[in-house]
Write a protein that holds these residues in place. Structure first.
Motif, PDB file in Angstrom:
ATOM      1  N   ARG A  63       0.817  -1.200   0.000  1.00 44.07           N
ATOM      2  CA  ARG A  63       0.000   0.000   0.000  1.00 44.07           C
ATOM      3  C   ARG A  63       0.854   1.254   0.000  1.00 44.07           C
ATOM      4  O   ARG A  63       1.928   1.289   0.601  1.00 44.07           O
ATOM      5  CB  ARG A  63      -0.917   0.034   1.228  1.00 44.07           C
ATOM      6  N   LEU A  64       0.349   2.288  -0.666  1.00 45.35           N
ATOM      7  CA  LEU A  64       0.971   3.599  -0.577  1.00 45.35           C
ATOM      8  C   LEU A  64       0.685   4.212   0.791  1.00 45.35           C
ATOM      9  O   LEU A  64      -0.368   3.960   1.386  1.00 45.35           O
ATOM     10  CB  LEU A  64       0.423   4.518  -1.674  1.00 45.35           C
ATOM     11  N   ALA A  65       1.624   5.002   1.280  1.00 40.92           N
ATOM     12  CA  ALA A  65       1.474   5.669   2.572  1.00 40.92           C
ATOM     13  C   ALA A  65       1.255   7.154   2.364  1.00 40.92           C
ATOM     14  O   ALA A  65       1.610   7.716   1.315  1.00 40.92           O
ATOM     15  CB  ALA A  65       2.710   5.431   3.440  1.00 40.92           C
ATOM     16  N   GLY A  66       0.666   7.801   3.388  1.00 41.25           N
ATOM     17  CA  GLY A  66       0.461   9.232   3.328  1.00 41.25           C
ATOM     18  C   GLY A  66       1.754   9.981   3.584  1.00 41.25           C
ATOM     19  O   GLY A  66       2.814   9.392   3.864  1.00 41.25           O
ATOM     20  N   ALA A  67       1.675  11.295   3.481  1.00 39.19           N
ATOM     21  CA  ALA A  67       2.848  12.124   3.741  1.00 39.19           C
ATOM     22  C   ALA A  67       3.275  11.984   5.196  1.00 39.19           C
ATOM     23  O   ALA A  67       2.485  11.630   6.072  1.00 39.19           O
ATOM     24  CB  ALA A  67       2.545  13.588   3.414  1.00 39.19           C
ATOM     25  N   ALA A  68       4.559  12.251   5.467  1.00 41.19           N
ATOM     26  CA  ALA A  68       5.077  12.131   6.830  1.00 41.19           C
ATOM     27  C   ALA A  68       4.298  13.044   7.773  1.00 41.19           C
ATOM     28  O   ALA A  68       4.091  14.223   7.497  1.00 41.19           O
ATOM     29  CB  ALA A  68       6.555  12.494   6.851  1.00 41.19           C
ATOM     30  N   GLY A  69       3.843  12.475   8.900  1.00 45.23           N
ATOM     31  CA  GLY A  69       3.106  13.249   9.894  1.00 45.23           C
ATOM     32  C   GLY A  69       1.617  13.299   9.660  1.00 45.23           C
ATOM     33  O   GLY A  69       0.890  13.845  10.490  1.00 45.23           O
ATOM     34  N   SER A  70       1.151  12.744   8.536  1.00 45.06           N
ATOM     35  CA  SER A  70      -0.292  12.767   8.265  1.00 45.06           C
ATOM     36  C   SER A  70      -0.999  11.674   9.036  1.00 45.06           C
ATOM     37  O   SER A  70      -0.382  10.712   9.509  1.00 45.06           O
ATOM     38  CB  SER A  70      -0.547  12.597   6.767  1.00 45.06           C
ATOM     39  N   VAL A  71      -2.318  11.823   9.182  1.00 43.76           N
ATOM     40  CA  VAL A  71      -3.114  10.827   9.892  1.00 43.76           C
ATOM     41  C   VAL A  71      -3.242   9.591   9.029  1.00 43.76           C
ATOM     42  O   VAL A  71      -3.567   9.670   7.845  1.00 43.76           O
ATOM     43  CB  VAL A  71      -4.513  11.393  10.227  1.00 43.76           C
ATOM     44  N   ARG A  72      -2.997   8.462   9.623  1.00 44.14           N
ATOM     45  CA  ARG A  72      -3.012   7.212   8.860  1.00 44.14           C
ATOM     46  C   ARG A  72      -4.440   6.800   8.562  1.00 44.14           C
ATOM     47  O   ARG A  72      -5.309   6.817   9.432  1.00 44.14           O
ATOM     48  CB  ARG A  72      -2.308   6.108   9.663  1.00 44.14           C
ATOM     49  N   ALA A  73      -4.679   6.435   7.322  1.00 38.17           N
ATOM     50  CA  ALA A  73      -6.013   5.998   6.913  1.00 38.17           C
ATOM     51  C   ALA A  73      -6.328   4.642   7.514  1.00 38.17           C
ATOM     52  O   ALA A  73      -5.429   3.811   7.720  1.00 38.17           O
ATOM     53  CB  ALA A  73      -6.089   5.924   5.383  1.00 38.17           C
ATOM     54  N   PRO A  74      -7.595   4.378   7.826  1.00 38.28           N
ATOM     55  CA  PRO A  74      -7.952   3.071   8.406  1.00 38.28           C
ATOM     56  C   PRO A  74      -7.713   1.945   7.413  1.00 38.28           C
ATOM     57  O   PRO A  74      -7.812   2.126   6.201  1.00 38.28           O
ATOM     58  CB  PRO A  74      -9.439   3.241   8.730  1.00 38.28           C
ATOM     59  N   GLU A  75      -7.364   0.784   7.936  1.00 37.82           N
ATOM     60  CA  GLU A  75      -7.136  -0.388   7.096  1.00 37.82           C
ATOM     61  C   GLU A  75      -8.434  -0.798   6.424  1.00 37.82           C
ATOM     62  O   GLU A  75      -9.514  -0.730   7.027  1.00 37.82           O
ATOM     63  CB  GLU A  75      -6.616  -1.563   7.941  1.00 37.82           C
ATOM     64  N   PRO A  76      -8.379  -1.199   5.168  1.00 38.70           N
ATOM     65  CA  PRO A  76      -9.603  -1.638   4.503  1.00 38.70           C
ATOM     66  C   PRO A  76     -10.152  -2.886   5.165  1.00 38.70           C
ATOM     67  O   PRO A  76      -9.405  -3.754   5.610  1.00 38.70           O
ATOM     68  CB  PRO A  76      -9.139  -1.916   3.061  1.00 38.70           C
ATOM     69  N   SER A  77     -11.463  -2.924   5.265  1.00 34.67           N
ATOM     70  CA  SER A  77     -12.112  -4.059   5.938  1.00 34.67           C
ATOM     71  C   SER A  77     -11.948  -5.317   5.119  1.00 34.67           C
ATOM     72  O   SER A  77     -12.050  -5.320   3.898  1.00 34.67           O
ATOM     73  CB  SER A  77     -13.599  -3.742   6.126  1.00 34.67           C
ATOM     74  N   SER A  78     -11.680  -6.388   5.786  1.00 32.26           N
ATOM     75  CA  SER A  78     -11.516  -7.687   5.121  1.00 32.26           C
ATOM     76  C   SER A  78     -12.826  -8.420   4.983  1.00 32.26           C
ATOM     77  O   SER A  78     -12.898  -9.482   4.393  1.00 32.26           O
ATOM     78  CB  SER A  78     -10.532  -8.557   5.917  1.00 32.26           C
ATOM     79  N   GLN A  79     -13.896  -7.832   5.578  1.00 32.47           N
ATOM     80  CA  GLN A  79     -15.190  -8.477   5.482  1.00 32.47           C
ATOM     81  C   GLN A  79     -15.917  -7.977   4.241  1.00 32.47           C
ATOM     82  O   GLN A  79     -15.644  -6.907   3.715  1.00 32.47           O
ATOM     83  CB  GLN A  79     -16.031  -8.162   6.731  1.00 32.47           C
TER      84      GLN A  79
END
Length: 491
Positions: free
Chosen positions: A311-327
């Protein structure tokens, strides 16, 4: 007798030479630069012979005495000798610049040489023809030169800066340069006062030579037209940094818009607990390819990362996006490839599901020959991961990456492959065979028309980019050929 006297008269000879020269230059040799130069050289030789025949030299001051018609003719010949000689030298300078094939960017140097030659000729005429002491004249004019220099200080600064820039040649006409104040563009002209650029917005930018002489310049067209570029990407920590680097190296191998020699590189810029930052460096053939190369690199990086589950990551210091649901619904690899394939975009969801269920997963090792040039393939292969190279007679035509496909021309229209198809890296692909396509077409024959429209655009693109003489064979429409190959009746 009168004619004989005129031929021995110095004044008549001098006037005859000058009149002949004027007629030859303004009437006979008009707009013929080489012949003009030859006529000046001939006049220079005649003037030298004329002065020698009358015991006079251009370098000797005039003897004091009365001014006769002959003396006036000799004085005129001396003055003409100096200026015609300077004109010959100027012509040689211009010819040299033409042979150098860079006359425009050397215009300042050319003008400077011309000014020096004619200035020297003027001083020589004053000294040897008019018998005026040059030293006194120079000393007198020095006062005016100082006053004029102070009044034109800014302009003279630009002039001498222009001379220095043309002698140093940090750039030439046609080069793309960047100035440290942010101005950039392609050099279209440089003169005594300023340098003119055309920037990316097609605006004319005028920069004084004095500013350029003091600024830090970056010449993006030197030492050759190829240009280095790079992009930075951040990825989430989901595997080892080396594995991410290898994936991006594979992505760079699949790029068609960049040069593969020297090989592109991937450098780790930073690493923390959540992400890794990479810099992908590569070289493009020219600045004009910059946008296309950047777009392709970003696209390939995304496709290869997705193919390997990174997965691509956000810029340094940004809020991390929630993991996509596996359900919930999460289509498998084969179904995702079918969904992303424009060739099959007209299929219904049920048809895509049925097709993905019968697709076969195939793997190839690095260097495996998948299809030969001229071969008619009976399957469509959709790349899951890896890079494919298509070459013909030792020349690489293009490269394919995850999400690309090949073989549809042979399966649907019996079109021969334009080149050898080789696995450039370890390869995973999903295969759609002829029986599967035949079943779809028999259930819904109108798919032939829908597929032919997309296939026609793809083949036209291949024809323009790869093999203009190898595109479709017979004059039949693609839809008609598909129906004929799969025995489908016209509706």
């Amino acid at each position: 007798m009168l004619l004989i006297d005129l031929t021995h008269n110095a004044a008549a000879q001098f006037v005859g030479m000058i009149l002949t020269f004027i007629v030859m230059n303004w009437i006979v040799f008009h707009n013929r630069k080489v012949l003009l130069l030859l006529s000046r050289a001939l006049l220079f030789v005649l003037l030298s012979t004329f002065l020698y025949a009358h015991d006079s030299t251009p370098f000797s001051p005039n003897a004091a005495g009365s001014m006769s018609v002959t003396m006036i003719a000799l004085l005129g010949a001396k003055a003409a000798w100096w200026f015609v000689g300077s004109a010959c030298l100027v012509g040689l300078v211009r010819i040299f610049l033409i042979f150098e094939r860079k006359p425009r960017e050397a215009r300042l140097l050319q003008d400077l040489v011309v000014a020096v030659l004619y200035g020297g000729a003027f001083l020589a005429v004053i000294s040897y023809v008019l018998s005026v002491p040059v030293g006194t004249l120079v000393a007198t004019s020095g006062v005016f030169a100082i006053i004029l220099g102070l009044a034109l200080q800014s302009t003279l600064n630009d002039v001498f800066s222009g001379i220095a820039l043309n002698l140093g040649r940090p750039y030439t006409v046609g080069d793309w340069i960047v100035v440290d104040d942010g101005a950039e563009g392609r050099v279209v002209e440089t003169n005594w006062r300023a340098t003119y650029l055309i920037n990316g917005a097609n605006d004319l930018v005028t920069i004084p030579n004095s500013s350029l002489a003091k600024a830090r310049l970056v010449n993006r067209s030197g030492p050759d037209i190829s240009h280095g570029a790079s992009v930075k990407l951040r990825f989430a920590i989901m595997t080892t940094p080396v594995a991410v680097v290898e994936v991006m190296e594979t992505a760079l191998k699949g790029a068609n818009a960049i040069l593969q020699v020297p090989p592109p590189t991937v450098k780790i810029c930073s690493l923390d607990t959540e992400s890794i930052e990479l810099e992908l460096s590569f070289r493009i053939a020219s600045l004009a390819d910059g946008v296309r190369a950047n777009n392709e690199i970003f696209d390939l990086a995304f496709r290869h990362a997705k193919a390997h589950g990174i997965r691509l990551a956000g810029a340094a210091g940004s809020v991390r996006a929630p993991e996509p649901s596996s359900q919930g619904a999460n289509p498998g690899t084969a179904r995702r490839l079918v969904n992303a394939l424009p060739l099959l975009g007209s299929l219904t969801e049920d048809e895509k599901e049925a097709l993905s269920a019968v697709m076969t997963r195939r793997t190839f090792r690095k260097g495996d020959l998948i299809a030969r040039q001229g071969e008619i393939m009976n399957t469509i292969l959709i790349l899951r991961s890896g890079v494919v190279s298509i070459d013909r007679d030792g020349t690489e035509l293009m490269r394919l990456s995850p999400g690309d496909w090949f073989g549809e021309g042979g399966l649907l229209t019996e079109t021969e492959e334009v080149g050898n198809i080789t696995a450039l890296t370890p390869l995973v692909a999903y295969e759609i065979d002829r029986d599967t396509i035949a079943a779809l077409l028999k259930d819904r024959p109108t798919i032939a028309d829908e597929v032919s429209a997309i296939l026609s655009r793809r083949l036209s693109e291949e024809k323009r980019r790869l093999a203009p003489h190898d595109a479709a064979k017979p004059p039949l429409s693609l839809a008609t050929r598909i129906r004929h190959i799969f025995n489908i009746e016209e509706f």
